[in-house]
Motif scaffolding. Structure first.
Motif, PDB file in Angstrom:
ATOM      1  N   LEU A   1      -0.231  -3.809   8.418  1.00 11.66           N
ATOM      2  CA  LEU A   1      -0.607  -4.327   7.109  1.00 11.66           C
ATOM      3  C   LEU A   1      -0.820  -5.831   7.227  1.00 11.66           C
ATOM      4  CD1 LEU A   1       1.905  -2.467   4.731  1.00 11.66           C
ATOM      5  CD2 LEU A   1      -0.381  -1.758   5.447  1.00 11.66           C
ATOM      6  N   THR A   2      -1.865  -6.344   6.562  1.00  6.78           N
ATOM      7  CA  THR A   2      -2.164  -7.775   6.621  1.00  6.78           C
ATOM      8  C   THR A   2      -2.154  -8.375   5.219  1.00  6.78           C
ATOM      9  OG1 THR A   2      -4.566  -7.396   6.516  1.00  6.78           O
ATOM     10  CG2 THR A   2      -3.548  -7.475   8.696  1.00  6.78           C
ATOM     11  N   TRP A   3      -1.677  -9.601   5.125  1.00 10.01           N
ATOM     12  CA  TRP A   3      -1.606 -10.349   3.872  1.00 10.01           C
ATOM     13  C   TRP A   3      -2.653 -11.454   3.898  1.00 10.01           C
ATOM     14  CZ3 TRP A   3       0.165 -10.477  -0.912  1.00 10.01           C
ATOM     15  CH2 TRP A   3       0.297 -11.698  -1.577  1.00 10.01           C
ATOM     16  N   ASN A   4      -3.479 -11.533   2.844  1.00  8.36           N
ATOM     17  CA  ASN A   4      -4.548 -12.528   2.779  1.00  8.36           C
ATOM     18  C   ASN A   4      -4.299 -13.610   1.739  1.00  8.36           C
ATOM     19  OD1 ASN A   4      -4.973 -11.261   0.339  1.00  8.36           O
ATOM     20  ND2 ASN A   4      -7.029 -10.509   0.824  1.00  8.36           N
TER      21      ASN A   4
ATOM     22  N   SER B   1      -9.999  -9.966  12.529  1.00  3.91           N
ATOM     23  CA  SER B   1      -9.669  -8.682  11.913  1.00  3.91           C
ATOM     24  C   SER B   1      -9.656  -7.523  12.904  1.00  3.91           C
ATOM     25  CB  SER B   1     -10.669  -8.369  10.796  1.00  3.91           C
ATOM     26  OG  SER B   1     -11.990  -8.303  11.311  1.00  3.91           O
TER      27      SER B   1
ATOM     28  N   LYS C   1      -3.293 -12.856  -1.314  1.00  2.00           N
ATOM     29  CA  LYS C   1      -3.324 -12.210  -2.625  1.00  2.00           C
ATOM     30  C   LYS C   1      -2.752 -10.797  -2.602  1.00  2.00           C
ATOM     31  CE  LYS C   1      -7.367 -14.748  -4.331  1.00  2.00           C
ATOM     32  NZ  LYS C   1      -8.749 -14.642  -4.888  1.00  2.00           N
ATOM     33  N   ARG C   2      -3.022 -10.075  -1.506  1.00  2.00           N
ATOM     34  CA  ARG C   2      -2.561  -8.677  -1.450  1.00  2.00           C
ATOM     35  C   ARG C   2      -2.385  -8.233  -0.007  1.00  2.00           C
ATOM     36  NH1 ARG C   2      -7.807  -8.730  -2.875  1.00  2.00           N
ATOM     37  NH2 ARG C   2      -7.240  -8.619  -5.071  1.00  2.00           N
ATOM     38  N   TRP C   3      -1.615  -7.158   0.150  1.00  2.00           N
ATOM     39  CA  TRP C   3      -1.454  -6.497   1.438  1.00  2.00           C
ATOM     40  C   TRP C   3      -2.463  -5.373   1.557  1.00  2.00           C
ATOM     41  CZ3 TRP C   3       1.718  -7.983   5.374  1.00  2.00           C
ATOM     42  CH2 TRP C   3       2.712  -8.911   5.070  1.00  2.00           C
ATOM     43  N   SER C   4      -3.068  -5.235   2.729  1.00  2.00           N
ATOM     44  CA  SER C   4      -4.029  -4.155   2.959  1.00  2.00           C
ATOM     45  C   SER C   4      -3.822  -3.594   4.361  1.00  2.00           C
ATOM     46  CB  SER C   4      -5.467  -4.653   2.791  1.00  2.00           C
ATOM     47  OG  SER C   4      -5.739  -5.714   3.681  1.00  2.00           O
ATOM     48  N   ARG C   5      -4.246  -2.362   4.557  1.00  2.00           N
ATOM     49  CA  ARG C   5      -4.059  -1.673   5.830  1.00  2.00           C
ATOM     50  C   ARG C   5      -5.204  -1.996   6.778  1.00  2.00           C
ATOM     51  NH1 ARG C   5      -2.604   4.781   6.409  1.00  2.00           N
ATOM     52  NH2 ARG C   5      -2.217   4.789   8.689  1.00  2.00           N
ATOM     53  N   ALA C   6      -4.863  -2.310   8.021  1.00  2.00           N
ATOM     54  CA  ALA C   6      -5.876  -2.646   9.025  1.00  2.00           C
ATOM     55  C   ALA C   6      -6.291  -1.405   9.802  1.00  2.00           C
ATOM     56  CB  ALA C   6      -5.327  -3.696   9.983  1.00  2.00           C
TER      57      ALA C   6
ATOM     58  N   PRO D   1       0.835  -1.209   0.000  1.00  2.00           N
ATOM     59  CA  PRO D   1       0.000   0.000   0.000  1.00  2.00           C
ATOM     60  C   PRO D   1       0.869   1.257   0.000  1.00  2.00           C
ATOM     61  CG  PRO D   1      -0.860  -1.615   1.542  1.00  2.00           C
ATOM     62  CD  PRO D   1       0.451  -2.146   1.075  1.00  2.00           C
TER      63      PRO D   1
END
Length: 400
Positions: A278-281, A329, A283-288, A242
Motif C-alpha cells: 500500500l502506498t500513501w500519496n 510506481s 491524501k490516501r492509501w492505495s494498493r500497488a 483499502p
C-alpha cells in the motif's frame, strides 16, 4: 523500521509466536566478533544491475534475525533470537556490523533476560532501541549506547501487552503492538512514557516516524483486514485503509509527509498468500500492482529519494532470497542465488544506507534447523565493479 510475521500460524515460522517465559540471557557486554567473508555475485543483469552477497552473522544454533537498522554501511544493528525451538529458554540477540565483522552485545543487569527481540531502531550511533518479549512475561524494551544495553522499565506495561515494532528519532521513541484485542502504542519523550490503547480491534506490527518525529504511521491488522494508524504530532488515530479481505500489514516506511509504503500480504485460496503493498500519496492509501503472485512481505525500507525495498518470502522459489524494489510506481523482483539443497529462506527485514541494501532473516534446512541469513545488494559501477570498488566476480544470469 520494523518488520514482523503475523501471529497467525505460518509455515515454518513457529519462532515468531510470542514467547513469554523461561531461560537466562548471557551477561556479557560484548561477545565474540565474526568476520564475514566477501563472496559477491550478480543478482541480475538489468541496466541497474546489483551485486549480491550472501552471508550470516554466525549466531549460535537455531538462530534468526528479525529486524535491522542501518546508520551507515559500516554501522548496522540487527536483533533476533537464538534457540528458536526452545520455547522456554530462547535467548535474545543484539548484533552490530562495523564494516568487517558482526559483534554480539549483551544486556546488563537483568537476571530475567529477553527472549525474542523483534524490532530495532537506531536514531544515532549512541542511541539504539529494541523491543520484544521478556522472560518475566512482560514486554521487553532495551536501550543501548553502542557499547552496552540495559532494560528500560515501562510501568504502564502489563502481562496482556505485546510489542512488535519500534521506531525512534532523537527525542521520541514509539513502540507498537497490542493490549488484549486492541492496538497498543507506547511513546517515550522528555516527559517520560505514555501508553495509548486503540478503540478498535487489531494488532500493530510496524511503525515509522518522519525525520523530525512530528508525523508517523503504524500498521497491522484486525485478523481480517489491514489496520493503519496515523500520528499527527499530538495523537494517534485510525485512518481509512483499502478494504482487503484477508489482508495484513507487517511494516511501514516513511519518506516525508506525502510518501509512505506499507507491506504485508493477503490470505487467499486457503493457505496461499499474495504480496500486498500500500502506498500513501499525502491524501490516501492505495494498493500497488506487483509482479509476484504468491509471496509474503515482512519488511520495507526507503532510501530517502522515493525508492523503496521490501523483503519477504516466495514459496515458489523458497530457497532463494526474495525482495521487491521500486523506483517510482513500478516494482521489480530481485532474487538471490539458488540453493544446492532444499531449504526455505525468509528475509524478515531490510535497511538501506548509502548504496547498500541489507536484508536479514533466516534459512530453514530440510531438518528444520535455523541459520541466520544476511543478504547484501549493491549496484554495479560502469567499470564492472560494485559502487564500493568490489571487483565483479564470475556470475550467472539473473533469476526472475
Amino acid at each position: 523500521m520494523s518488520r514482523r510475521l503475523s501471529r497467525r500460524a505460518l509455515p515454518l515460522c513457529v519462532l515468531l509466536t510470542g514467547v513469554l517465559t523461561g531461560g537466562f540471557l548471557r551477561a556479557t557486554s560484548a561477545a565474540h566478533a565474526h568476520v564475514d567473508p566477501a563472496r559477491p555475485q550478480a543478482a541480475d543483469r538489468s541496466p541497474s544491475a546489483l551485486l549480491q552477497q550472501s552471508a550470516t552473522a554466525r549466531l549460535k544454533a537455531d538462530a534468526s534475525l528479525s529486524d535491522v537498522a542501518g546508520l551507515s554501511p559500516n554501522d548496522i544493528w540487527a536483533v533476533g533470537q537464538e534457540d528458536v525451538w526452545e520455547a522456554w529458554q530462547n535467548r535474545s540477540v543484539i548484533t552490530h556490523w562495523d564494516g568487517s565483522a558482526w559483534t554480539e552485545i549483551g544486556i546488563r543487569n537483568d537476571a530475567s533476560g529477553a527472549g525474542h527481540l523483534r524490532s530495532v531502531a537506531a536514531p544515532s550511533s549512541h542511541e539504539i532501541w529494541a523491543v520484544g518479549d521478556g522472560h518475566d512475561g512482560l514486554p521487553y524494551v532495551v536501550r543501548g549506547d553502542g557499547s552496552a544495553f540495559d532494560r528500560v522499565s515501562v510501568p504502564q506495561f502489563g502481562s496482556t501487552d505485546w510489542l512488535g515494532g519500534v521506531a525512534a528519532v532523537p527525542g521520541r521513541t514509539v513502540a507498537v503492538g497490542s493490549r488484549g484485542k486492541h492496538p497498543l502504542i507506547a511513546t517515550a519523550d522528555s516527559a517520560g512514557w505514555s501508553v495509548t490503547e486503540g478503540e478498535e480491534n487489531g494488532t500493530l506490527y510496524g511503525v515509522a516516524l518522519t525525520r523530525k518525529g512530528d508525523q508517523g504511521w503504524a500498521v497491522g491488522d484486525d485478523g481480517t483486514r489491514p489496520v493503519i494508524m496515523r500520528f499527527d504530532g499530538d495523537t494517534w488515530d485510525t485512518v481509512p485503509a483499502p478494504s482487503i479481505d484477508g489482508g495484513f500489514l507487517r511494516d511501514v516506511a516513511v519518506d516525508g509527509p506525502k510518501k509512505a509504503v506499507a507491506v504485508g500480504g493477503v490470505y487467499r485460496d486457503g493457505e496461499k498468500v499474495a504480496p500486498l503493498v500500500l502506498t500513501w500519496n499525502g491524501k490516501r492509501w492505495s494498493r500497488a500492482g506487483l509482479p509476484a503472485r504468491h509471496a509474503e512481505l515482512y519488511g520495507v525500507a526507503g532510501d530517502g529519494k522515493g525508492r523503496f525495498w521490501a523483503s519477504g518470502y516466495d514459496p515458489e522459489h523458497a530457497g532463494q532470497a526474495f525482495l521487491l524494489r521500486s523506483s517510482g510506481s513500478a516494482w521489480r523482483v530481485v532474487r538471490g542465488r539458488s540453493a544446492p539443497a532444499p531449504r526455505t529462506m525468509r528475509l524478515q527485514a531490510v535497511t538501506h544506507v548509502g548504496d547498500l541494501t541489507l536484508a536479514v532473516g533466516h534459512v530453514v534446512d530440510a531438518d528444520e534447523r535455523y541459520t541466520d541469513a544476511v543478504e547484501r545488494f549493491r549496484p554495479y559501477t560502469s567499470k564492472g565493479g560494485s559502487a564500493d570498488g568490489t571487483p565483479r566476480p564470475p556470475t550467472s544470469p539473473a533469476q526472475r
